[in-house]
Design a protein around this motif. Sequence first.
Motif, PDB file in Angstrom:
ATOM      1  N   ILE A   1       3.424  -6.266   2.468  1.00  0.00           N
ATOM      2  CA  ILE A   1       4.517  -5.386   2.893  1.00  0.00           C
ATOM      3  C   ILE A   1       4.027  -3.944   2.802  1.00  0.00           C
ATOM      4  O   ILE A   1       3.673  -3.462   1.724  1.00  0.00           O
ATOM      5  CB  ILE A   1       5.774  -5.565   2.015  1.00  0.00           C
ATOM      6  N   GLY A   2       3.988  -3.258   3.923  1.00  0.00           N
ATOM      7  CA  GLY A   2       3.518  -1.870   3.945  1.00  0.00           C
ATOM      8  C   GLY A   2       4.508  -0.947   3.261  1.00  0.00           C
ATOM      9  O   GLY A   2       5.721  -1.141   3.352  1.00  0.00           O
TER      10      GLY A   2
ATOM     11  N   LEU B   1      -0.885   0.659  12.327  1.00  0.00           N
ATOM     12  CA  LEU B   1      -2.308   0.359  12.462  1.00  0.00           C
ATOM     13  C   LEU B   1      -2.899  -0.226  11.186  1.00  0.00           C
ATOM     14  O   LEU B   1      -3.660  -1.203  11.234  1.00  0.00           O
ATOM     15  CB  LEU B   1      -3.054   1.647  12.835  1.00  0.00           C
ATOM     16  N   ILE B   2      -2.532   0.326  10.036  1.00  0.00           N
ATOM     17  CA  ILE B   2      -3.124  -0.103   8.762  1.00  0.00           C
ATOM     18  C   ILE B   2      -2.776  -1.568   8.483  1.00  0.00           C
ATOM     19  O   ILE B   2      -3.647  -2.378   8.155  1.00  0.00           O
ATOM     20  CB  ILE B   2      -2.620   0.799   7.603  1.00  0.00           C
ATOM     21  N   VAL B   3      -1.494  -1.907   8.647  1.00  0.00           N
ATOM     22  CA  VAL B   3      -1.065  -3.278   8.364  1.00  0.00           C
ATOM     23  C   VAL B   3      -1.653  -4.246   9.400  1.00  0.00           C
ATOM     24  O   VAL B   3      -2.145  -5.328   9.059  1.00  0.00           O
ATOM     25  CB  VAL B   3       0.482  -3.350   8.316  1.00  0.00           C
ATOM     26  N   ASP B   4      -1.652  -3.857  10.672  1.00  0.00           N
ATOM     27  CA  ASP B   4      -2.252  -4.704  11.722  1.00  0.00           C
ATOM     28  C   ASP B   4      -3.723  -4.980  11.419  1.00  0.00           C
ATOM     29  O   ASP B   4      -4.188  -6.120  11.492  1.00  0.00           O
ATOM     30  CB  ASP B   4      -2.155  -4.009  13.090  1.00  0.00           C
TER      31      ASP B   4
ATOM     32  N   ASP C   1       0.853  -1.192   0.000  1.00  0.00           N
ATOM     33  CA  ASP C   1       0.000   0.000   0.000  1.00  0.00           C
ATOM     34  C   ASP C   1       0.885   1.236   0.000  1.00  0.00           C
ATOM     35  O   ASP C   1       2.119   1.118  -0.057  1.00  0.00           O
ATOM     36  CB  ASP C   1      -0.949   0.006   1.211  1.00  0.00           C
ATOM     37  N   VAL C   2       0.262   2.411   0.029  1.00  0.00           N
ATOM     38  CA  VAL C   2       1.034   3.667  -0.004  1.00  0.00           C
ATOM     39  C   VAL C   2       0.565   4.612   1.105  1.00  0.00           C
ATOM     40  O   VAL C   2       0.811   5.817   1.054  1.00  0.00           O
ATOM     41  CB  VAL C   2       0.866   4.376  -1.364  1.00  0.00           C
TER      42      VAL C   2
ATOM     43  N   PRO D   1       7.596  -0.589  11.389  1.00  0.00           N
ATOM     44  CA  PRO D   1       6.343   0.168  11.238  1.00  0.00           C
ATOM     45  C   PRO D   1       6.130   1.226  12.333  1.00  0.00           C
ATOM     46  O   PRO D   1       5.755   2.370  12.036  1.00  0.00           O
ATOM     47  CB  PRO D   1       5.262  -0.919  11.314  1.00  0.00           C
ATOM     48  N   ALA D   2       6.392   0.855  13.583  1.00  0.00           N
ATOM     49  CA  ALA D   2       6.180   1.810  14.680  1.00  0.00           C
ATOM     50  C   ALA D   2       7.158   2.980  14.572  1.00  0.00           C
ATOM     51  O   ALA D   2       6.804   4.139  14.847  1.00  0.00           O
ATOM     52  CB  ALA D   2       6.336   1.110  16.030  1.00  0.00           C
TER      53      ALA D   2
END
Lengths: 371, 371
Positions: free
Chosen positions: A115-116, A99-102, A92-93, A173-174
């Motif tokens: 993969i974010g 949060l989005i990937v979780d 995604d972009v 991610p965090a």
Amino acid sequence: MSEAEIVDGPVLIVGTGLIGTSIGLALRRAGVEVLLEDATPSVLQEAIYRGAGSMADGSRVPQLVVVAVPPDAASGELARVAQVFPEATITDVTSVKGLIVDEAIEAGADAHRLIGGHPMAGREISGPEAARADLFDDRLWILTPTGHESEGHLARVRRLVATCGAQVLEMDPAEHDAAVALVSHVPQVVASALAAALVDEPADRIRIAGAGLIDTTRIAGSDPQLWTQILRANAGPVSGVLAEVTGRLQQVLDALAPGPPPQGSQQRPEGQHIAPVTEVLDDGRQGHARLPGKHGATSVRYAIVPVLVEDKPGELARLFVAAGDLGVNLEDVRIEHVLGRPSGLVDLFVRPDVLEILVQGLTEAGFDVRA
Amino acid sequence: MSEAEIVDGPVLIVGTGLIGTSIGLALRRAGVEVLLEDATPSVLQEAIYRGAGSMADGSRVPQLVVVAVPPDAASGELARVAQVFPEATITDVTSVKGLIVDEAIEAGADAHRLIGGHPMAGREISGPEAARADLFDDRLWILTPTGHESEGHLARVRRLVATCGAQVLEMDPAEHDAAVALVSHVPQVVASALAAALVDEPADRIRIAGAGLIDTTRIAGSDPQLWTQILRANAGPVSGVLAEVTGRLQQVLDALAPGPPPQGSQQRPEGQHIAPVTEVLDDGRQGHARLPGKHGATSVRYAIVPVLVEDKPGELARLFVAAGDLGVNLEDVRIEHVLGRPSGLVDLFVRPDVLEILVQGLTEAGFDVRA
């Protein structure tokens, strides 16, 4: 780019706004097959018309799906495409990652092929009309692998980034979310809150605004709906930094408050109470010095040559031709503004080692150099 | 400028920093006799060396005294020079007016010959080395008559402004202070508080900063000592605007806070609680639209033509020559930045009525126009 660095198609892009359409254009530039999908038919048609790819009609199975929709819809779309294309790599972009990937994985997306991603590029205008094939050239494109993905899927997303002309930066991610809260999300809130103070003020006050306020609030023109979604999705990290900034503003407010009577009758706060204000200004200067590039730190890395030119056609050209004739590459150009209008004063930014050549050469050529 | 508009000398300038020395240079440019005074001998020598005037040795009596010292010293100096030169017109250049002029009169300056002034010009660098004769050309120079001054003294200060090349804008002192709190002083505090958040952050986070943060914090590089004095002298108006901005940031913080359990376990704030965030962003966009000039509102008044050029000597020149050949005046130029470095994408700002001529002409000349 070598053949091996080009991503294998077809690539399906879900959402053909500015970013989705620009990715399509960049991939088409490299000859990759691109399929496009958007919930709004006119937006999809515009992206196709601009050459970003062809309509996804279900006859071709994508190797890679790029979800380029607003933050509120991103995790749902990631989960949906994971179900529709059970073999595809998915990315995604979205400008928020944790949060989005979780949420996407909770909703059923497979962690080993998701993969974010977050390309660090954008424009002040939106929609497929604003898309550009070169939007990502030499930009950073952050990927946030979690350790659950397989190497083959991660390699494919890396090739997507390379094919779009961007540089991969991998982050936790965090850590990504903390970084964008600091450098992007909180600055947006602060610029908006400052600009909001202008809404009800008399025009005569706003009229005297100069470059300081204009620069400080430039990003306040951004889309409120999109930004609400971004801030909501990154609420935790944004709150942390924003609380710090708000605390410092409160520190200044407290220091500027009139003291208790009889000092309260004095309009100017006593000297001994003002130190917290200086502290915020000092820290601000230190923080500012840590920033990369553009006009801030640029003035350290580049030398500035101010030249006064007449405000008529051909005058800038004459100046630039003279600089070119001297073999000097102009790294940047800034036209000084006066009362909101451009003035005749032009700042030329050059590498320090060619400063002398430029100043001497322009002066000899009869230019009004104000070095 | 007609003879009648040139201020009568000698003019004494007290304080030869950036502003004082620039006033001296502007007056000398018009042939006015200028006397200079500064508490620091080396600073005074530098101003004299640059041609801003001659040392005040007491042998000449000034018609007009300009006090150009930092805010903490301004009212004291105004009262002192009023006593030393009992016939002279007296003005200053301090960025705060109400308190400074009140204090000066309390300390003995005559209200009928003291007119507060504030030239709206400055540079990111300070000191007589940074002074320029054209610093005030076409700029606003605010005067704040109180109604107690005599017409002759006011007329003389107006001539000072005209001789320096600036435009007079007369305002009530309190209105001036409210306006600069809004457009200058609070933006400074906000930019500093935001930049201060960078001080203790890991370099890896700051590294991904783009133009948004860089623009928002540009003025955070300013001199903390000078700005402490300005904020202290304008504490009331600054506090009013700053409280409003801080209140809006608090509104965003409250809206982003997690709800009470069980909603508290949800990381993303519920949709119905997020409206106050959108409100701040909406108001910010409205406030931003009220700003004059430069790249913000400029994009409304000017059309933008993006052109991709190679990053080598002579390329910008070729582009500008082509624009000049078309008879098109470039109102502004912006070089897009990538990872803190200039890219090859150049935005040309032109009046909308010449947009078509430019796009067509540049395209025919073989330029890569990205309109």
